[in-house]
Design an enzyme around this catalytic site. Structure first.
Site, PDB file in Angstrom:
ATOM      1  N   LYS A 125       0.834  -1.213   0.000  1.00 64.21           N
ATOM      2  CA  LYS A 125       0.000   0.000   0.000  1.00 64.21           C
ATOM      3  C   LYS A 125       0.868   1.263   0.000  1.00 64.21           C
ATOM      4  O   LYS A 125       0.642   2.174  -0.785  1.00 64.21           O
ATOM      5  CB  LYS A 125      -0.939   0.023   1.225  1.00 64.21           C
ATOM      6  CG  LYS A 125      -1.878  -1.172   1.293  1.00 64.21           C
ATOM      7  CD  LYS A 125      -2.796  -1.100   2.494  1.00 64.21           C
ATOM      8  CE  LYS A 125      -2.077  -1.110   3.819  1.00 64.21           C
ATOM      9  NZ  LYS A 125      -1.359  -2.366   4.122  1.00 64.21           N
TER      10      LYS A 125
ATOM     11  N   ARG B 112      -9.540   1.359   9.099  1.00 65.02           N
ATOM     12  CA  ARG B 112      -8.947   0.071   9.428  1.00 65.02           C
ATOM     13  C   ARG B 112      -9.990  -0.922   9.924  1.00 65.02           C
ATOM     14  O   ARG B 112      -9.728  -2.109  10.002  1.00 65.02           O
ATOM     15  CB  ARG B 112      -7.955   0.367  10.540  1.00 65.02           C
ATOM     16  CG  ARG B 112      -6.759  -0.485  10.675  1.00 65.02           C
ATOM     17  CD  ARG B 112      -5.746  -0.287   9.611  1.00 65.02           C
ATOM     18  NE  ARG B 112      -4.467  -0.816   9.985  1.00 65.02           N
ATOM     19  CZ  ARG B 112      -3.313  -0.288   9.606  1.00 65.02           C
ATOM     20  NH1 ARG B 112      -3.278   0.777   8.843  1.00 65.02           N
ATOM     21  NH2 ARG B 112      -2.190  -0.839   9.978  1.00 65.02           N
TER      22      ARG B 112
ATOM     23  N   ARG C 212      11.656  -0.795  10.395  1.00 64.52           N
ATOM     24  CA  ARG C 212      10.580  -0.349  11.288  1.00 64.52           C
ATOM     25  C   ARG C 212      10.547  -1.187  12.563  1.00 64.52           C
ATOM     26  O   ARG C 212      10.771  -2.391  12.520  1.00 64.52           O
ATOM     27  CB  ARG C 212       9.229  -0.459  10.563  1.00 64.52           C
ATOM     28  CG  ARG C 212       8.852   0.817   9.836  1.00 64.52           C
ATOM     29  CD  ARG C 212       7.646   0.673   8.977  1.00 64.52           C
ATOM     30  NE  ARG C 212       6.474   0.086   9.629  1.00 64.52           N
ATOM     31  CZ  ARG C 212       5.279   0.013   9.067  1.00 64.52           C
ATOM     32  NH1 ARG C 212       5.095   0.499   7.854  1.00 64.52           N
ATOM     33  NH2 ARG C 212       4.271  -0.536   9.699  1.00 64.52           N
TER      34      ARG C 212
ATOM     35  N   ARG D   5      -0.023  -8.248  13.823  1.00 59.00           N
ATOM     36  CA  ARG D   5      -0.653  -7.320  12.869  1.00 59.00           C
ATOM     37  C   ARG D   5      -1.527  -8.072  11.865  1.00 59.00           C
ATOM     38  O   ARG D   5      -2.579  -7.588  11.462  1.00 59.00           O
ATOM     39  CB  ARG D   5       0.427  -6.500  12.155  1.00 59.00           C
ATOM     40  CG  ARG D   5       0.994  -5.414  13.086  1.00 59.00           C
ATOM     41  CD  ARG D   5       2.380  -4.985  12.682  1.00 59.00           C
ATOM     42  NE  ARG D   5       2.433  -4.365  11.385  1.00 59.00           N
ATOM     43  CZ  ARG D   5       3.529  -4.378  10.607  1.00 59.00           C
ATOM     44  NH1 ARG D   5       4.615  -4.975  10.989  1.00 59.00           N
ATOM     45  NH2 ARG D   5       3.492  -3.754   9.448  1.00 59.00           N
TER      46      ARG D   5
ATOM     47  N   ARG E 267      11.864  -5.432   4.687  1.00 59.54           N
ATOM     48  CA  ARG E 267      11.508  -4.036   4.361  1.00 59.54           C
ATOM     49  C   ARG E 267      12.500  -3.069   5.012  1.00 59.54           C
ATOM     50  O   ARG E 267      12.906  -3.237   6.150  1.00 59.54           O
ATOM     51  CB  ARG E 267      10.096  -3.733   4.855  1.00 59.54           C
ATOM     52  CG  ARG E 267       9.736  -2.247   4.748  1.00 59.54           C
ATOM     53  CD  ARG E 267       8.263  -1.996   4.788  1.00 59.54           C
ATOM     54  NE  ARG E 267       7.627  -2.324   6.047  1.00 59.54           N
ATOM     55  CZ  ARG E 267       6.305  -2.225   6.262  1.00 59.54           C
ATOM     56  NH1 ARG E 267       5.499  -1.813   5.288  1.00 59.54           N
ATOM     57  NH2 ARG E 267       5.785  -2.542   7.425  1.00 59.54           N
TER      58      ARG E 267
HETATM   59  P1  ADP Z   1       2.257  -1.779   3.237  1.00 60.61           P
HETATM   60  O1  ADP Z   1       2.286  -0.273   3.174  1.00 60.61           O
HETATM   61  O2  ADP Z   1       1.030  -2.358   2.620  1.00 60.61           O
HETATM   62  O3  ADP Z   1       2.528  -2.315   4.615  1.00 60.61           O
HETATM   63  P2  ADP Z   1       4.785  -1.609   1.758  1.00 60.61           P
HETATM   64  O4  ADP Z   1       4.461  -0.751   0.586  1.00 60.61           O
HETATM   65  O5  ADP Z   1       5.577  -0.983   2.853  1.00 60.61           O
HETATM   66  O6  ADP Z   1       3.451  -2.332   2.337  1.00 60.61           O
HETATM   67  O7  ADP Z   1       5.552  -2.903   1.193  1.00 60.61           O
HETATM   68  C1  ADP Z   1       6.024  -3.939   2.070  1.00 60.61           C
HETATM   69  C2  ADP Z   1       7.339  -4.510   1.539  1.00 60.61           C
HETATM   70  O8  ADP Z   1       7.082  -5.205   0.332  1.00 60.61           O
HETATM   71  C3  ADP Z   1       8.395  -3.451   1.205  1.00 60.61           C
HETATM   72  O9  ADP Z   1       9.669  -3.966   1.519  1.00 60.61           O
HETATM   73  C4  ADP Z   1       8.231  -3.230  -0.298  1.00 60.61           C
HETATM   74  O10 ADP Z   1       9.454  -2.805  -0.914  1.00 60.61           O
HETATM   75  C5  ADP Z   1       7.827  -4.627  -0.762  1.00 60.61           C
HETATM   76  N1  ADP Z   1       6.914  -4.603  -1.916  1.00 60.61           N
HETATM   77  C6  ADP Z   1       5.931  -3.709  -2.188  1.00 60.61           C
HETATM   78  N2  ADP Z   1       5.290  -4.054  -3.328  1.00 60.61           N
HETATM   79  C7  ADP Z   1       5.881  -5.202  -3.767  1.00 60.61           C
HETATM   80  C8  ADP Z   1       5.653  -6.070  -4.895  1.00 60.61           C
HETATM   81  N3  ADP Z   1       4.681  -5.815  -5.800  1.00 60.61           N
HETATM   82  N4  ADP Z   1       6.444  -7.157  -5.024  1.00 60.61           N
HETATM   83  C9  ADP Z   1       7.411  -7.424  -4.103  1.00 60.61           C
HETATM   84  N5  ADP Z   1       7.675  -6.664  -3.030  1.00 60.61           N
HETATM   85  C10 ADP Z   1       6.916  -5.568  -2.860  1.00 60.61           C
HETATM   86  P1  AMP Z   2       0.886   0.812   8.810  1.00 57.53           P
HETATM   87  O1  AMP Z   2       1.954   1.841   8.548  1.00 57.53           O
HETATM   88  O2  AMP Z   2      -0.374   1.080   8.077  1.00 57.53           O
HETATM   89  O3  AMP Z   2       1.412  -0.602   8.628  1.00 57.53           O
HETATM   90  O4  AMP Z   2       0.506   0.960  10.360  1.00 57.53           O
HETATM   91  C1  AMP Z   2       1.457   0.714  11.365  1.00 57.53           C
HETATM   92  C2  AMP Z   2       0.766   0.745  12.723  1.00 57.53           C
HETATM   93  O5  AMP Z   2       0.214   2.051  12.967  1.00 57.53           O
HETATM   94  C3  AMP Z   2      -0.397  -0.221  12.906  1.00 57.53           C
HETATM   95  O6  AMP Z   2       0.005  -1.527  13.295  1.00 57.53           O
HETATM   96  C4  AMP Z   2      -1.223   0.492  13.997  1.00 57.53           C
HETATM   97  O7  AMP Z   2      -0.654   0.289  15.280  1.00 57.53           O
HETATM   98  C5  AMP Z   2      -1.040   1.962  13.634  1.00 57.53           C
HETATM   99  N1  AMP Z   2      -2.100   2.450  12.722  1.00 57.53           N
HETATM  100  C6  AMP Z   2      -1.957   2.877  11.438  1.00 57.53           C
HETATM  101  N2  AMP Z   2      -3.133   3.273  10.949  1.00 57.53           N
HETATM  102  C7  AMP Z   2      -4.054   3.097  11.926  1.00 57.53           C
HETATM  103  C8  AMP Z   2      -5.452   3.298  12.035  1.00 57.53           C
HETATM  104  N3  AMP Z   2      -6.184   3.764  10.996  1.00 57.53           N
HETATM  105  N4  AMP Z   2      -6.060   3.007  13.194  1.00 57.53           N
HETATM  106  C9  AMP Z   2      -5.372   2.534  14.248  1.00 57.53           C
HETATM  107  N5  AMP Z   2      -4.054   2.302  14.219  1.00 57.53           N
HETATM  108  C10 AMP Z   2      -3.386   2.583  13.078  1.00 57.53           C
END
Ligand code: ADP
Ligand code: AMP
Length: 215
Positions: A16, A91, A163, A174, A130
């Site tokens: 995302k 969420r 992270r 999660r 990541r």
């Molecule tokens: P989210 O925001 O949904 O938690 P991220 O965008 O941070 O996910 O992506 C999670 C991990 O997966 C990162 O290390 C990113 O570089 C990798 N990633 C994102 N899209 C792809 C894809 N299409 N194929 C492989 N790895 C991906």
């Molecule tokens: P994300 O960056 O979306 O993976 O979110 C990381 C963490 O932030 C989550 O595991 C939650 O603890 C918190 N978080 C992000 N968005 C929300 C939301 N809309 N409501 C509650 N907690 C959130």
């Protein structure tokens, strides 16, 4: 013209954040990522950040009233812009009701929800590898989306970080939270016909092209 409202939804690690930054740039949308906003508060050690961190470190959702305050301020400050792209909010069903109420104040509603689907086993590999730029928040993967120089952001030239919540036990939590609280929201959007399903287990370019084709 009315702002368009798009929501990106999917499990943690679905891609995302990766997609949201590119799509918002390409389409000139205001990006509202609750995860990034919360992490900024944690870094700045604000009161909100200190409270939020205890939930985030455990992989739990931060209480909705705290998240809602940030969102409302952001919508208000950007009303009249081309469009909004939400990443990480809503969420669960109650946050969706809240978003609906906030948007209604400005005579807006969610236009489309983009659901990026990735299976749980792929998610562990994605999240344990990541890395994130602490400055611009660009997301990397040490196998699939490597920085040009070892562990350094291509744009900002600063060291990438892992992270705090990308640890195995927190990832597991999660995912549990996602399946119990967010999946029902996906089902809701499906029922009301607002969802576009996208297979997230393809290259980031392919995923991006499909998102662009539906917005
Ligand atoms: P989210 O925001 O949904 O938690 P991220 O965008 O941070 O996910 O992506 C999670 C991990 O997966 C990162 O290390 C990113 O570089 C990798 N990633 C994102 N899209 C792809 C894809 N299409 N194929 C492989 N790895 C991906
Ligand atoms: P994300 O960056 O979306 O993976 O979110 C990381 C963490 O932030 C989550 O595991 C939650 O603890 C918190 N978080 C992000 N968005 C929300 C939301 N809309 N409501 C509650 N907690 C959130």
């Amino acid at each position: 013209m009315k702002s368009k409202i798009y929501v990106l939804i999917g499990p943690p690690g679905a891609g995302k954040g990766t997609q949201a930054k590119n799509i918002a740039n390409l389409k000139d949308f205001v990006l509202i990522s609750t995860g990034d906003l919360l992490r900024e508060n944690v870094e700045r050690k604000t009161e909100l950040g200190m409270t939020a961190k205890s939930y985030m470190d455990k992989g739990e959702l931060v209480p909705t009233d705290l998240v809602a305050r940030m969102i409302k301020a952001n919508i208000k400050a950007n009303i009249g812009k081309n469009g909004f792209l939400f990443d990480g909010f809503p969420r669960d069903l109650s946050q969706n009701t809240l978003l609906g109420e906030m948007l209604k104040e400005f005579d807006l509603e969610v236009d489309k929800v983009i659901y990026i689907n990735v299976k749980d086993d792929a998610i562990y590999e994605r999240l344990t590898n990541r890395r994130v730029c602490p400055k611009c928040k660009r997301v990397y993967h040490m196998k699939y989306n490597r920085p040009k120089h070892d562990e350094e952001c291509d744009d900002c030239k600063v060291s990438l970080i892992t992270r705090d919540d990308d640890k195995l036990d927190v990832i597991k939590k999660r995912l549990e939270v996602y399946h119990s609280l967010t999946q029902p929201l996906v089902d809701h959007f499906e029922k009301i016909g607002k969802i576009s399903r996208i297979d997230g287990e393809r290259t980031p370019r392919e995923v991006e092209a499909e998102i662009l084709s539906v917005i």
